[in-house]
Design a protein around this motif. Sequence first.
Motif, short mmCIF file in Angstrom:
data_model
loop_
_atom_site.label_atom_id
_atom_site.label_comp_id
_atom_site.label_asym_id
_atom_site.label_seq_id
_atom_site.Cartn_x
_atom_site.Cartn_y
_atom_site.Cartn_z
N SER A 201 0.79 -1.24 0.00
CA SER A 201 0.00 0.00 0.00
C SER A 201 0.82 1.28 0.00
N ASP A 202 0.25 2.30 -0.63
CA ASP A 202 0.71 3.67 -0.41
C ASP A 202 0.17 4.19 0.92
N ARG A 203 -1.11 3.86 1.18
CA ARG A 203 -1.72 4.18 2.47
C ARG A 203 -2.65 3.04 2.87
N ILE A 204 -2.83 2.90 4.18
CA ILE A 204 -3.68 1.85 4.74
C ILE A 204 -4.81 2.50 5.53
N ALA A 205 -6.05 2.04 5.27
CA ALA A 205 -7.19 2.43 6.10
C ALA A 205 -7.49 1.26 7.03
N VAL A 206 -7.19 1.42 8.31
CA VAL A 206 -7.46 0.38 9.30
C VAL A 206 -8.91 0.56 9.78
N VAL A 207 -9.71 -0.50 9.60
CA VAL A 207 -11.15 -0.40 9.85
C VAL A 207 -11.55 -1.29 11.02
N LYS A 208 -12.39 -0.75 11.88
CA LYS A 208 -12.98 -1.51 12.99
C LYS A 208 -14.44 -1.10 13.14
N ASP A 209 -15.34 -2.07 13.11
CA ASP A 209 -16.77 -1.82 13.30
C ASP A 209 -17.28 -0.71 12.38
N GLY A 210 -16.85 -0.72 11.12
CA GLY A 210 -17.34 0.23 10.15
C GLY A 210 -16.79 1.63 10.28
N VAL A 212 -13.15 3.99 10.21
CA VAL A 212 -11.72 4.03 9.92
C VAL A 212 -10.99 4.55 11.15
N GLN A 213 -10.13 3.71 11.72
CA GLN A 213 -9.39 4.08 12.93
C GLN A 213 -8.17 4.93 12.60
N GLN A 214 -7.54 4.65 11.47
CA GLN A 214 -6.37 5.41 11.03
C GLN A 214 -6.21 5.22 9.53
N PHE A 215 -5.83 6.29 8.84
CA PHE A 215 -5.61 6.25 7.39
C PHE A 215 -4.30 6.96 7.12
N ALA A 216 -3.25 6.19 6.86
CA ALA A 216 -1.92 6.77 6.76
C ALA A 216 -1.00 5.81 6.03
N ALA A 217 0.23 6.27 5.74
CA ALA A 217 1.25 5.44 5.11
C ALA A 217 1.58 4.26 6.03
N PRO A 218 1.99 3.12 5.45
CA PRO A 218 2.22 1.92 6.26
C PRO A 218 3.14 2.13 7.45
N MET A 219 4.30 2.77 7.26
CA MET A 219 5.23 2.93 8.36
C MET A 219 4.75 3.94 9.39
#
Length: 354
Positions: A201-210, A212-219
């Motif tokens: 990924s260029d960026r990751i959207a970490v999702v929990k219960d619908g 987005v908890q964080q949307f940022a570059a992998p590192m």
Amino acid sequence: MASIEISDLHKTFAGIQVIQGLDLSIRDGEFISFLGPSGCGKSTLLFCIAGLEEIDRGSIQFDSTEVSDLPAGERNISLVFQDYALYPHMSVRENIAFPLRQQKIAPLVIAQQVSWAAGLLGIEHLLDRIPAQLSGGQRQRVAIGRAIVRNPAVLLMDEPLSNLDASLRVHTRTELRRLQKELGITVIFVTHDQEEAMVLSDRIAVVKDGVVQQFAAPMEVYAAPQNQFVAGFIGSPEMNFLPASVLGGRQEHVIGIRPHDLNLTTSASDKLQLSAELILVEHAGPYQFLDVSVSGMTVRATCTDATGLLLGQNLTLEVSRDKVHYFDAESGERVALSSPENVTRENPICSVAG
């Protein structure tokens, strides 16, 4: 290619809210992963973008054009599924050509596009075979070829590598990243595998219960997780969490330490040190993972050589203070600390365990 703007998106199934007021901005040509546990809503979100699911409220725009009310066939997207969904009675050539034939494209153009897609994926020699004659990796390439042959604005992928064995999955994700860069296409990739998301990924959207908890570059997600859920979901082995009181700190805080940052030591230092008892050694190639007991809680650490260590042995572990993460014990949100100097002087969380 297209940028995607999602605003205040809501989706409910049988009275259960699956997606809750979600906002997301995806740039043209980005490779984005939706990452989260099973049932978190990531595939539902993908299907809403594809037009396979109607949204209850909100907006989805491609290049500033509203597409929320458009059927899937009019959104200029392609979707690759987990199970490949190839037509078993058709040859590879016919499978790849199928979406172009549906659009009544000229046969000469179809032949050229199929040849282009097959060449890009290295499957020219498979064009006259049927799916039953292909391996899992070859079938996945055919599915991707069928998706890209019509030059979609957005390529959507729903856990496309999960049916492949481990070595083939690593090879295929490398090829997928190369392909995306070569085409410059916008890709949204759904996965529950955090390693896949980190690599691709260029960026990751970490999702929990619908949500987005964080949307940022992998590192950035790895090094500065927004909350305790993200911190625990990203990284393998997962982050250790300890109440601050274990280290003489305030009980309203939780500290997080990644196993790779927590190592054996035999001397005093200005690093954060923990007294522990060894309960298990796991050999994993260049690292050995140590399960230790700290104040009755199991913590995982690493070392490069576990020779001579005995179960039940008392150990001292250390971690650099700038590798320690702090979270609010009630909300789970990340707590920002101003500087290492202030941490040492003012915050007892960082005091050395006695």
